[in-house]
Design a protein around this motif. Sequence first.
Motif, PDB file in Angstrom:
ATOM      1  N   PHE A 121    -120.128  19.050   5.290  1.00 15.29           N
ATOM      2  CA  PHE A 121    -121.169  20.032   5.027  1.00 15.29           C
ATOM      3  C   PHE A 121    -121.227  20.418   3.545  1.00 15.29           C
ATOM      4  N   LEU A 122    -120.160  20.130   2.800  1.00 14.34           N
ATOM      5  CA  LEU A 122    -120.177  20.415   1.366  1.00 14.34           C
ATOM      6  C   LEU A 122    -121.249  19.596   0.648  1.00 14.34           C
ATOM      7  N   GLN A 123    -121.695  18.511   1.275  1.00 14.37           N
ATOM      8  CA  GLN A 123    -122.766  17.708   0.683  1.00 14.37           C
ATOM      9  C   GLN A 123    -124.065  18.502   0.550  1.00 14.37           C
ATOM     10  N   THR A 124    -124.203  19.574   1.327  1.00 15.86           N
ATOM     11  CA  THR A 124    -125.431  20.376   1.287  1.00 15.86           C
ATOM     12  C   THR A 124    -125.365  21.482   0.251  1.00 15.86           C
ATOM     13  N   HIS A 125    -124.218  21.649  -0.422  1.00 12.78           N
ATOM     14  CA  HIS A 125    -124.031  22.741  -1.392  1.00 12.78           C
ATOM     15  C   HIS A 125    -124.393  22.248  -2.789  1.00 12.78           C
ATOM     16  N   ASN A 126    -124.975  23.126  -3.613  1.00 14.01           N
ATOM     17  CA  ASN A 126    -125.423  22.687  -4.941  1.00 14.01           C
ATOM     18  C   ASN A 126    -124.364  22.809  -6.026  1.00 14.01           C
ATOM     19  N   ASP A 127    -123.172  23.340  -5.688  1.00 15.08           N
ATOM     20  CA  ASP A 127    -122.108  23.421  -6.703  1.00 15.08           C
ATOM     21  C   ASP A 127    -120.736  23.253  -6.038  1.00 15.08           C
ATOM     22  N   ALA A 128    -120.607  22.225  -5.221  1.00 10.38           N
ATOM     23  CA  ALA A 128    -119.322  21.895  -4.582  1.00 10.38           C
ATOM     24  C   ALA A 128    -118.660  20.773  -5.370  1.00 10.38           C
ATOM     25  N   HIS A 129    -117.344  20.830  -5.480  1.00  5.44           N
ATOM     26  CA  HIS A 129    -116.586  19.836  -6.230  1.00  5.44           C
ATOM     27  C   HIS A 129    -115.371  19.403  -5.425  1.00  5.44           C
ATOM     28  N   VAL A 130    -115.191  18.102  -5.292  1.00 10.49           N
ATOM     29  CA  VAL A 130    -113.994  17.554  -4.673  1.00 10.49           C
ATOM     30  C   VAL A 130    -113.076  17.102  -5.799  1.00 10.49           C
ATOM     31  N   VAL A 131    -111.840  17.615  -5.807  1.00  9.22           N
ATOM     32  CA  VAL A 131    -110.875  17.294  -6.862  1.00  9.22           C
ATOM     33  C   VAL A 131    -109.667  16.651  -6.197  1.00  9.22           C
ATOM     34  N   ILE A 132    -109.391  15.393  -6.551  1.00 10.74           N
ATOM     35  CA  ILE A 132    -108.357  14.617  -5.866  1.00 10.74           C
ATOM     36  C   ILE A 132    -107.581  13.765  -6.867  1.00 10.74           C
ATOM     37  N   ASP A 133    -106.425  13.274  -6.423  1.00 15.09           N
ATOM     38  CA  ASP A 133    -105.678  12.321  -7.254  1.00 15.09           C
ATOM     39  C   ASP A 133    -106.043  10.900  -6.832  1.00 15.09           C
ATOM     40  N   LEU A 134    -105.539   9.930  -7.572  1.00 18.16           N
ATOM     41  CA  LEU A 134    -105.892   8.535  -7.298  1.00 18.16           C
ATOM     42  C   LEU A 134    -105.483   8.087  -5.902  1.00 18.16           C
ATOM     43  N   SER A 135    -104.361   8.628  -5.411  1.00 22.51           N
ATOM     44  CA  SER A 135    -103.915   8.233  -4.069  1.00 22.51           C
ATOM     45  C   SER A 135    -104.903   8.697  -3.006  1.00 22.51           C
ATOM     46  N   ALA A 136    -105.391   9.923  -3.116  1.00 27.14           N
ATOM     47  CA  ALA A 136    -106.362  10.430  -2.143  1.00 27.14           C
ATOM     48  C   ALA A 136    -107.717   9.752  -2.296  1.00 27.14           C
ATOM     49  N   ALA A 137    -107.963   9.180  -3.473  1.00 26.99           N
ATOM     50  CA  ALA A 137    -109.240   8.493  -3.726  1.00 26.99           C
ATOM     51  C   ALA A 137    -109.211   7.030  -3.327  1.00 26.99           C
ATOM     52  N   ALA A 138    -108.103   6.571  -2.765  1.00 25.65           N
ATOM     53  CA  ALA A 138    -107.878   5.132  -2.566  1.00 25.65           C
ATOM     54  C   ALA A 138    -108.935   4.441  -1.724  1.00 25.65           C
ATOM     55  N   LYS A 139    -109.606   5.169  -0.817  1.00 27.23           N
ATOM     56  CA  LYS A 139    -110.586   4.529   0.060  1.00 27.23           C
ATOM     57  C   LYS A 139    -112.029   4.705  -0.430  1.00 27.23           C
ATOM     58  N   LEU A 140    -112.237   5.450  -1.520  1.00 27.36           N
ATOM     59  CA  LEU A 140    -113.589   5.565  -2.061  1.00 27.36           C
ATOM     60  C   LEU A 140    -114.037   4.203  -2.581  1.00 27.36           C
ATOM     61  N   THR A 141    -115.313   3.931  -2.468  1.00 27.64           N
ATOM     62  CA  THR A 141    -115.827   2.606  -2.821  1.00 27.64           C
ATOM     63  C   THR A 141    -115.486   2.225  -4.253  1.00 27.64           C
ATOM     64  N   ARG A 142    -115.621   3.154  -5.194  1.00 24.56           N
ATOM     65  CA  ARG A 142    -115.391   2.799  -6.601  1.00 24.56           C
ATOM     66  C   ARG A 142    -113.927   2.461  -6.891  1.00 24.56           C
ATOM     67  N   ILE A 143    -113.023   2.893  -6.008  1.00 20.65           N
ATOM     68  CA  ILE A 143    -111.601   2.582  -6.174  1.00 20.65           C
ATOM     69  C   ILE A 143    -111.206   1.378  -5.326  1.00 20.65           C
ATOM     70  N   GLN A 144    -111.630   1.359  -4.078  1.00 24.75           N
ATOM     71  CA  GLN A 144    -111.219   0.290  -3.158  1.00 24.75           C
ATOM     72  C   GLN A 144    -112.028  -0.998  -3.348  1.00 24.75           C
ATOM     73  N   HIS A 145    -113.339  -0.847  -3.568  1.00 19.40           N
ATOM     74  CA  HIS A 145    -114.222  -2.007  -3.721  1.00 19.40           C
ATOM     75  C   HIS A 145    -115.060  -1.846  -4.988  1.00 19.40           C
ATOM     76  N   PRO A 146    -114.433  -1.806  -6.151  1.00 20.62           N
ATOM     77  CA  PRO A 146    -115.162  -1.489  -7.383  1.00 20.62           C
ATOM     78  C   PRO A 146    -116.258  -2.493  -7.726  1.00 20.62           C
ATOM     79  N   TRP A 147    -116.153  -3.726  -7.217  1.00 20.07           N
ATOM     80  CA  TRP A 147    -117.162  -4.740  -7.505  1.00 20.07           C
ATOM     81  C   TRP A 147    -118.530  -4.388  -6.923  1.00 20.07           C
ATOM     82  N   LEU A 148    -118.565  -3.420  -5.995  1.00 23.60           N
ATOM     83  CA  LEU A 148    -119.832  -2.991  -5.401  1.00 23.60           C
ATOM     84  C   LEU A 148    -120.577  -1.988  -6.270  1.00 23.60           C
TER      85      LEU A 148
END
Length: 662
Positions: free
Chosen positions: A263-290
């Motif tokens: 639901f944070l996607q609907t907020h106009n000033d929400a921020h997700v702050v994570i380290d590289l380990s928690a980001a491991a499955k995001l597309t830009r980290i896991q599949h950067p060629w996409l």
Amino acid sequence: MKLNLSSKIVLNQIPEEFYRPATAIERSEITRFEKVPTDIFPTIEEGAVDIANQLEADIKKREQEGRRFVMGVGSGSSLTPIFQELIRRHEAGRLSFSNVVVFNAYEYFPLNAENVNRSINQLKERFLNHVDIEAENIFTPDGTLAQDDVQEHCRQYEQHIKEQGGLDVILLGIGRMGNIATNEPGSSLTSASRLILIDETAREEMKMSFGSQETVPPCSITMGVSTILSARRIFLTAWGEEKADIIKKTVEGKVSDTVPASFLQTHNDAHVVIDLSAAAKLTRIQHPWLVASCRWTDKLVRSALVWLCQVTGKPILKLTNKDYNENGLSELLALYGSAYNANIKIFNDLQHTITGWPGGKPDADDTYRPERAKPFPKRVIVFSPHPDDDVISMGGTLRRLVQQGHDVHVAYETSGNIAVGDEEVVRFMHFINGFNQLFGNEQDEVIKSKYKEIKEFLKHKKEGDIDTQDVRTIKGLIRRGEARTACTFNQIPLDHVHFLDLPFYESGKIEKLPMGEADVNIVRKLISTVQPHQIYVAGDLADPHGTHRKCTDAVLAAIDLEKEAKAAWLKDCRVWMYRGAWAEWEIENIEMCVPISPEELRAKRNSILKHQSQMESAPFLGNDERLFWQRSEDRNRGTAKLYDDLGMACYEAMEAFVEYKF
């Protein structure tokens, strides 16, 4: 002494441009799949500093305006690094909280007046008691109310927030099911503060504070989703690979009440702050060629081809130029000249990870083998955080090392005593007492008095009570006996079985003491005595109770001290990290994979079954209904199937390892 070396383990070097883009255009390109602004930091400390910087600026701005700064705050452990950074700034005279108002995001329900395990108490211990916030500026739901009064209390809580001008910011962690505060899956976008039933997964996460899952209250009074979204700014934090899956769903998935954090996607000033380990499955980290052009390392090429095989349903050697072009991997065709060249390169790389000789094959060409042929036989230490992790995670490899003639030691790092149920103690005490009656004519007064004392304690023991030292000792002895039996089954001499009983574990609670110098020195004494050619350590750093990470940190710190002392034996030693208790290595990271035959898998199961106290009645089986031997077999078979699907040999099961470079 370096006590956190496990946090420095980087399996894949992520280019900085994928987590710290230089321009807004680059950022928009690599975050095209992300629906919430997400900031990724190399370390937890850097992420905490970033949030603290923004909070400090906002607090000071409000102070200059003569207004209060209103914060909503959760009490989850992921917020602790931020609290510590804010406390540090306050103690340095840099930041005052005298104009800050805090609203606690949730409180357990029902609570009695004597209950100390309150969310607000955790928040005070971790943050509020260490800064100059006024007591009258701290608001929290009241978990001691009668249930009939809760609805009105929640309405008044919402009114207090409005009277203070609304929330300027809210700091939240995220649960494994995507819960924010304690808004469980199914919570609606319009939900206000209310009483909610805590689900089993959330209760599992909360038991660190309560001593056991059974003592976690069944409900919580929580800020609702609409209350959270009313905040002017939202920070959601997550650290560690155990949160990677839910972060991907939150940031890249659809808005859904099955993942309340989305639901944070609907907020106009929400921020997700994570380290590289928690980001491991995001597309830009896991599949950067996409998302962008890549600097192609061997590991990244392997990762891309394994992904392409899964997308197309083909083994590696059947991938075509068309498959590469249609799935965004045309760069590899330019790099290798053709699909065939790339295919055969990665096929051979994966093939060379497979070995039936985990200690190295004597008198063989080891050019393409994961382990060197000499010296042979090797001295080996297998470090096991609990007295069964060795057989659960690498039981097949352990047995293979022994059968191939290596000098194998097993070191059990903790007693594992809190993971033994009380009924096990009763069963063994009955045996000891009966033995004394039959063969000692009841002459042993120590047995008689201890039996009575422990029986009385267990009779009156309440949920959450910490066991006496005697009870913990008996539970530790039970686990020692099971470990010895398993080692004997695996033909490991008992003088090669070491029980280290690291002090950090002996808190009597789920939440352990800090790992320190005393723990490291115990480990160092063993490794300097044995001087092994191979060391195996737990790589399950996402272990939900944290014991695996601390145990591995103790081993790595001991190795580091030996390295500083220029110990000669280290020059001929390799360190291998295993998994299997909670997760498995990603195939692009696997550097040694040991096949297991059906007979060897059955032997592995039997060695796990020697740990009878960890079967159906074990306290910490978690939400996974499978027993440990079942989880282990499923993971091992899953790894073998993955290799099979990629076109490698088809094995019954496989155990995987990654080398730690020290």
